[in-house]
Design a protein around this motif. Structure first.
Motif, short mmCIF file in Angstrom:
data_model
loop_
_atom_site.label_atom_id
_atom_site.label_comp_id
_atom_site.label_asym_id
_atom_site.label_seq_id
_atom_site.Cartn_x
_atom_site.Cartn_y
_atom_site.Cartn_z
N UNK C 327 -8.83 -5.74 -8.17
CA UNK C 327 -7.88 -5.90 -7.07
C UNK C 327 -8.53 -6.49 -5.83
N UNK C 328 -7.73 -7.25 -5.09
CA UNK C 328 -8.08 -7.60 -3.71
C UNK C 328 -6.98 -7.02 -2.83
N UNK C 329 -7.38 -6.46 -1.70
CA UNK C 329 -6.39 -5.91 -0.77
C UNK C 329 -6.38 -6.79 0.47
N UNK C 330 -5.20 -7.17 0.90
CA UNK C 330 -5.05 -8.01 2.10
C UNK C 330 -4.16 -7.24 3.06
N UNK C 331 -4.74 -6.85 4.21
CA UNK C 331 -3.97 -5.97 5.10
C UNK C 331 -4.31 -6.21 6.56
N UNK C 332 -3.33 -6.02 7.39
CA UNK C 332 -3.58 -6.10 8.84
C UNK C 332 -3.53 -4.72 9.49
N UNK C 333 -3.54 -3.67 8.65
CA UNK C 333 -3.47 -2.30 9.20
C UNK C 333 -4.27 -1.37 8.31
N UNK C 334 -4.45 -0.14 8.77
CA UNK C 334 -5.32 0.79 8.06
C UNK C 334 -4.68 1.39 6.82
N UNK C 335 -3.35 1.40 6.79
CA UNK C 335 -2.66 2.11 5.70
C UNK C 335 -3.10 1.65 4.33
N UNK C 336 -3.28 0.34 4.17
CA UNK C 336 -3.60 -0.19 2.84
C UNK C 336 -5.00 0.21 2.39
N UNK C 337 -5.83 0.66 3.32
CA UNK C 337 -7.18 1.13 2.92
C UNK C 337 -7.04 2.37 2.02
N UNK C 338 -6.02 3.17 2.33
CA UNK C 338 -5.78 4.36 1.49
C UNK C 338 -5.42 3.92 0.07
N UNK C 339 -4.62 2.85 -0.02
CA UNK C 339 -4.26 2.32 -1.34
C UNK C 339 -5.52 1.82 -2.05
N UNK C 340 -6.40 1.13 -1.30
CA UNK C 340 -7.63 0.60 -1.91
C UNK C 340 -8.46 1.74 -2.49
N UNK C 341 -8.54 2.83 -1.73
CA UNK C 341 -9.34 3.97 -2.20
C UNK C 341 -8.70 4.61 -3.43
#
Lengths: 201, 96, 1004
Positions: C327-341
């Motif tokens: 996966x690559x995560x593309x985000x402009x906010x912190x919320x998607x970091x939780x998804x990455x983890x």
């Protein structure tokens, strides 16, 4: 049998009986009774007092209440209108006429105008609310209350009899077939829910 | 679906009622005293405000009583319900 | 290939319960608890649809109601339903679905050629490309576009399912069963208020179903389970799951569709209503409708395998599957970091997090770095690769609104993106609430509340769990309190919380080439294939209002109603116009929030229950005799009674002849009847009717006509004086209700001083009308005690007595012109009296007749039927009935007769018509002209009138008609023409009375 009364749903008696779902809901048409539409000025003691002494019944002043005096009912229909309901062979009209003669009142025999359906059982309230917008929750509507509203697309005068709940549905004769058909249809699901019925393919 | 407070039966769904249009249109005492324009004004012309409006409603599926309602035609807010022959309360309410 | 992407033991799916299903003709296996979307993803099926305009391959982008791509045709045959979101279909064994909008298949798609002609499909392309010539549009373009655009197919067979409705009232309606909604419902429930909690999912929990958050130190779902247990145990609470609140209407009235059996295979569904439409009236409404994640608008952001970060998280945590392997995560906010983890913990390789922010330094970012995920700050994805599934992303450095530097390609099969969150304010706005723009959160949040509404949680812009729980409780308490209930205060709740760095709005992610150049497409609206370039073009062309932009580009007009696209679109429009987002404003939010089937809106109001069927007490007899029925309003009335092998014309001829020559019987019970009582009844009738009533004595009847204040005929009928202060008014069948309303409105509003009461007795009485020369003889046998001779019982009088042993009211009125008696008995005796009339009348040749014969007979006599010969523009004078208008009193409508327009001499007037050809029956409604050569279309000025009633007469042995003709009474003897299809019929204007003009027959 010249004077044998044939009720609007006489031809549906068995269909009504067959619609019953034991422990859930039952539906039947009640036998004919005397119904008198009474109009008068309740604030006028001459009117209210005369009615009360003639019938030994206090006309309800509170909207949508029912007075019950030993089987004689007075259902509030409007601020100057009540539906009096008594046993079939009753001299209600004559008694009122003689007691109230000379007063400006209206006494109209409407015994055959509406027929009465009895819908009772634990699911009766839910069935009504499929087509009736009234708030029938026990907190709001209980025994001794009546209301005029609609059932699906027909006029309805509803009277709750007891807490089971049992309701009496006063429906105009020409609408009775529609109202009964609608109720039978609305009752169907409980029968299938009970049997765990499945659609056959 | 509006919730309308019948002065007798209490709050009921709009489906039980019939709207009779603008309230407080009195029938002229002597129609013959009116010219065509004035008579036509009584028969045909009604105000159609954006905002507060006084209307006649009838609880047609209930107690069959006519009464008056003050309703905003913008927000549908109802701020007063009063019987025939009664005067409307003064304040118009907040919403428009 | 079964469940290759499944994560054993993970999620809320039941790994023991395997379910077979079929998608695009292939069999797959899923698990109980899956949606169709999750089951497909678990099987590695990513390409599920083709896009609307360009037919580009599309995949599952979300895990919820906002899904724009994964629309399927669900089931086949009568159960088939188009355009259902795969993300909201609960999987069941045997489910069958196909992609919509992909012909001949999703893999090989002819329509993809459209991509080569992409320039044709710019904003407003329908308007620009296919305007001229008109013929080509109708014959070629439109059919072709419809086939290509397709979407799903409506089923062609009747729906075998049942749908119904339910009315309910509550003190507190909570919409949304996530953390905020559950908290609000708990607060309400503890107050004893009547609480409804409505949630569209199959289980409560909302966002917590998809996250690994903790509440009070334990997994959040344990808190949810406790909350649900408490709510279920309370009698004052109703929980509705699988129930979508789709509309918020006036005075806190909400529409909710509950899907009761959709999650069961059609063949196994119990015989209950499949869906139920709840009409909910709430004192207070708490909206806890959550928020929807926004996509980022970058080049080629639509490839299969690109999905919302929250969706990827949901697929891992709730559905127990890996939506990709790298996966690559593309985000402009912190919320998607939780998804990455979460992806990382599920064993998915997270190649990089691409973040346009220069300093993503929140706690989650630190955690990600600590776990070894490469975080690329000040970076953006500028291109993507991969035909049927994403294969790689191009990452470049971002400086302001430009990209620069080396292009790095990172391989991946999953791209999880997040552009921030949009509170789900649809219901709030439907309720006429107003929004404000929150620049920090880059979203529109509720501002001004318009009804008894409370908004809480993510729907209110609150994205932090502990705070959301607290706000939810507070909202529930406040709502309960306003509804009149006191709820105990709840202690604060602890929950997972991270320090975050602020979001950086990035409405368009730049590429190397300017927007609209090159091959990359920055999609904004995925369902309708609208790109950022389309929006810029529309703005350049002058579509600067957001409402115009929406309609010109069709942004937000798909079945998803722009849940993903609207905010991005208006931000891009604002950017190009150089104005703020509040200045641009939003489009109007309208119900429904998600699509609602017509079936559930109709409910049981279908077939025989679609409208009341009103019947008389004699209906059974009519049925047995094979009557053909006519609908008159809601009534079923016998139209005619055909005998064996008899057609309608023959039956009518026989019925008409019988009435004119012997005796006929009509069921006239449907006439409206109003009992009018009181000392001022005469005065009241004088004001209502055009004619006078002061001279009517006890036992007499009189025909009356009433007008509205405009002077136009409203109704007519016979009214009888039953006693000193008592009258029985009859009305036309259709006007029984309106006339009573009319009377009541005058009594209650203008004339309260009149002592009069009106009571409807329409259903009390059955009316058996016998008519014909032998009527008296017949009635004499049935009512031996009543003197019936003309002197004892004259025309237009009333008697009481026994008929066939039953106490009856008898009226001597006549609508046929023949000697006639109307027998009224209480309706429960109606059938008995009717049968007695038939039995006794047999030897007199008694003939039952229907409404058509009644119409013919009365028309022969020139009697009008209000509503047939009048249409609300006809005065009594127009009908030639000036005699019924009193000059001695005022009455409703009188003043209008003197109005210039009403007093014109060239108004349409009632006349008779005799076609030159006696066999020619003119169609009712036919326009009449004076010019034999006039052909349609013709000028209005040529039309001088129209036919209102037209029949073949047995007694006249010819056709005849009634008509309204301009200045008609002065034109008697002239010929008019009826231009019909293929011929013109000439007819002579006559007096409107064709038979027995001196009324010599009515006394027998």
């Amino acid at each position: 049998m010249a004077d044998a009364k044939r009720s609007p749903l006489a031809f549906m008696t068995s269909a009504l009986a067959e619609a019953e779902v034991p422990d859930a809901v039952a539906l039947r048409e009640l036998s004919p009774r005397t119904q008198i539409d009474l109009r008068g000025e309740v604030a006028d003691p001459a009117f209210a007092g005369t009615v009360e002494s003639a019938l030994r019944l206090t006309l309800p002043r509170t909207p949508n209440r029912v007075a019950d005096a030993g089987g004689l009912l007075a259902l509030w229909l409007g601020p100057d209108e009540w539906l009096l309901v008594g046993p079939e062979a009753s001299d209600l009209e004559a008694r009122l006429r003689s007691a109230l003669s000379g007063q400006h009142v209206a006494i109209t025999d409407v015994s055959a105008n509406r027929t009465v359906l009895e819908l009772g059982g634990p699911k009766a309230r839910e069935i009504l609310n499929k087509g009736c917008p009234l708030d029938l929750d026990p907190r709001v509507f209980g025994p001794g209350q009546c209301a005029q509203s609609i059932l699906a697309r027909a006029q309805l005068l509803l009277h709750q009899r007891d807490i089971e709940p049992t309701y009496h549905l006063y429906v105009r004769g020409s609408f009775a077939f529609y109202a009964a058909s609608w109720l039978i249809d609305a009752m169907k699901e409980y029968r299938f829910a009970k049997r765990g019925g499945r659609r056959e393919r | 679906m509006l919730l309308i407070e019948c002065p007798w039966c209490g709050p009921r769904d709009e489906v039980e009622f019939r709207c009779g249009g603008e309230a407080h249109i009195a029938r002229p005492q002597d129609p013959d005293a009116l010219d065509d324009a004035a008579w036509a004004d009584y028969v045909f012309m009604r105000t159609n405000p954006k905002g507060w409006h006084r209307e006649r409603w009838c609880h047609s599926q209930g107690c069959r009583r006519w009464f008056n309602v003050r309703r905003s035609t913008v927000s549908h807010e109802i701020t007063a319900v009063y019987k025939m022959g009664e005067e409307p309360p003064e304040a118009e309410g907040s919403a428009q | 290939m079964n469940g290759a992407y499944r994560l054993p033991g993970k999620g809320r799916v039941d790994h023991e319960r395997r379910l077979n299903f079929n998608f695009n003709g292939r069999r797959y296996e899923g698990l109980a608890g899956d949606t169709l979307a999750s089951a497909l993803l678990a099987n590695g099926v990513v390409l599920v649809a083709r896009s609307f305009k360009y037919h580009r391959p599309r995949g599952i982008m979300t895990a919820g109601a906002e899904e724009p791509n994964a629309l399927v045709q669900l089931e086949t045959g009568p159960w088939s339903e188009p355009n259902i979101r795969a993300t909201q279909i609960e999987l069941y064994s045997g489910l069958e679905a196909r992609s919509v909008n992909a012909w001949p298949s999703v893999g090989f798609d002819i329509g993809a050629l459209n991509g080569l002609f992409a320039r044709l499909f710019v904003a407003g392309f329908y308007y620009k490309t296919f305007m001229r010539p008109k013929l080509l549009w109708e014959r070629l373009y439109e059919p072709a576009i419809r086939r290509m655009a397709g979407m799903g197919k409506a089923p062609t067979t009747p729906d075998p399912e049942i749908y119904d409705k339910m009315h309910a009232h509550c003190d507190l309606l909570v919409v949304g069963g996530g953390p905020a909604g559950l908290a609000a419902a708990l607060a309400g429930a503890r107050s004893d208020a009547r609480v409804f909690l409505v949630d569209e999912q199959n289980e409560l929990g909302g966002s917590l179903l998809s996250r690994r958050a903790e509440i009070e130190g334990a997994p959040a779902m344990e808190w949810v389970a406790k909350a649900v247990e408490e709510l279920e145990a309370r009698a004052n609470v109703t929980l509705l799951t699988r129930a979508s609140a789709f509309g918020y209407y006036d005075h806190n009235y909400l529409g909710v569709v509950e899907r009761r059996t959709d999650h069961i295979a059609p063949s196994r569904r119990p015989l209950i209503a499949r869906q139920r439409l709840w009409h909910l009236r709430a004192k207070e409404v708490v909206l806890a409708t959550g928020a929807i994640e926004r996509p980022l608008v970058f080049a080629d952001n639509d490839r299969p395998g690109i999905m919302l970060a929250s969706a990827a998280q949901s697929y891992v945590n709730r559905y127990g599957l890996a939506p990709g392997k790298r996966a690559v995560v593309f985000t402009n906010n912190d919320g998607a970091y939780e998804a990455a983890l979460d992806l990382l913990d599920a064993g998915v390789e997270v190649a990089a997090i691409v973040d346009p922010r220069s300093k993503p330094e929140g706690e989650l970012a630190a955690l990600a770095r600590k776990r070894g995920i490469e975080v690329l700050a000040s970076a953006a994805i500028t291109a993507t690769r991969g035909r049927k599934r994403i294969a790689a992303v191009e990452v470049m450095a971002l400086e302001g609104d430009r990209v620069r530097g080396p292009r790095a390609w990172i391989g991946c099969d999953l791209l999880a993106m997040s552009g921030g969150w949009t509170p789900t304010v649809h219901l709030f706005c439907q309720a006429k609430g107003r929004l404000r723009y929150d620049a920090t959160k880059a979203c529109l949040v509720p501002d001004v509340i318009a009804q008894a509404t409370h908004v809480t949680g993510a729907a209110n812009g609150g994205f932090e769990l502990a705070a959301v729980l607290g706000e939810g409780f507070a909202a529930g308490r406040a709502a309960a309190s306003r509804a009149g209930f006191e709820s105990p205060e709840a202690p604060p709740i602890t929950a997972t919380s991270y320090r975050e760095s602020p979001l950086h709005p990035l409405w368009i992610v730049p590429s190397v080439k300017p927007l609209g150049r090159g091959h990359g497409k920055h999609f904004v609206d995925f369902q309708n294939d609208i790109t950022a370039a389309d929006i810029l073009l529309a703005a350049r062309e002058g579509y600067e209002s957001v409402e115009h932009l929406k309609r010109y580009t069709t942004t937000g007009m798909g079945t998803d109603q722009g849940k993903l696209s609207n905010v991005n679109a208006l931000a891009i429009l604002s950017g190009t116009l150089g104005q703020s987002i509040p200045e641009t404003g939003t489009t109007t939010f309208r119900a429904p929030y998600t699509p609602v089937s017509y079936g559930v809106l109709a409910g049981r109001d279908i077939g025989d229950l679609s409208d009341p069927i009103r019947i008389t007490a004699i209906h059974e007899w009519h049925l047995e005799r094979g009557a053909v029925f006519e609908d008159v309003g809601q009534w079923k009335r016998p139209w005619y009674f055909p005998r064996k092998n008899e057609d309608m014309a023959a039956a009518l001829k026989r019925e008409c002849k019988a009435v004119r020559e012997s005796v006929g019987v009509l069921d006239a019970s449907t006439l409206g009847k109003i009992d009018i009582q009181g000392p001022d009844a005469v005065e009241f009738l004088n004001r209502i009717y055009t004619n006078g009533w002061s001279t009517l004595t006890y036992g007499q009847s009189r025909y009356g006509m009433m007008c509205h204040e405009d002077g136009m005929v409203f109704d007519d009928g016979v009214t009888t004086r039953l006693g000193e202060n008592r009258f029985l008014m009859t009305t036309t069948t259709g006007n029984a209700g309106p006339v009573l309303d009319w009377l009541e409105s005058w009594l209650q509003t203008e004339w309260p001083e009149l002592r009069v009461y009106c009571t409807s007795v329409t259903d009390q009485w059955v009316t058996v009308s016998i008519a014909g020369p032998k009527a008296r003889k017949l009635l004499g046998e049935l009512a031996p005690e009543i003197a019936l001779d003309g002197e004892s019982f004259p025309f237009m009088t009333f008697r009481q007595g026994k008929v066939a042993g039953v106490e009856a009211r008898l009226f001597r009125v006549s609508f046929t012109g023949e000697l006639s008696f109307e027998i009224n008995v209480p309706s429960w005796h109606g059938l008995h009296v009717w049968e007695a009339v038939m039995a006794t009348g047999e030897k007199h040749g008694i003939t039952p007749y229907g409404t058509e014969t009644m119409h013919v007979l009365r028309a022969e006599k020139g009697f009008v039927i209000v509503g047939q010969d009048t249409d609300g523009t006809v005065t009594p004078e127009d009908l030639g009935m000036g005699w019924i208008v009193s000059k001695k009193k005022d009455f409703l409508g009188r003043r209008s007769f003197a109005r210039v327009d009403t007093a014109r001499s060239d108004r349409k007037q009632l006349v008779g018509l005799l076609p030159d050809d006696p066999k020619e029956v003119l169609p009712e409604g036919t326009q009449l002209v004076g010019d034999a050569n006039a052909r349609s279309p013709m000028a209005r000025s040529l039309m001088v009138g129209h036919v209102t009633s037209s029949y073949a007469s047995a007694v006249l042995e010819r056709s005849f008609a009634l008509a309204l003709v301009k200045g008609g009474r002065a034109r008697i003897g002239e010929t008019l023409y009826a231009p019909l299809v293929g011929k013109t019929v000439a007819a002579r204007i006559t007096e409107p009375v064709f038979f027995d003009p001196k009324n010599e027959r009515r006394d027998g």
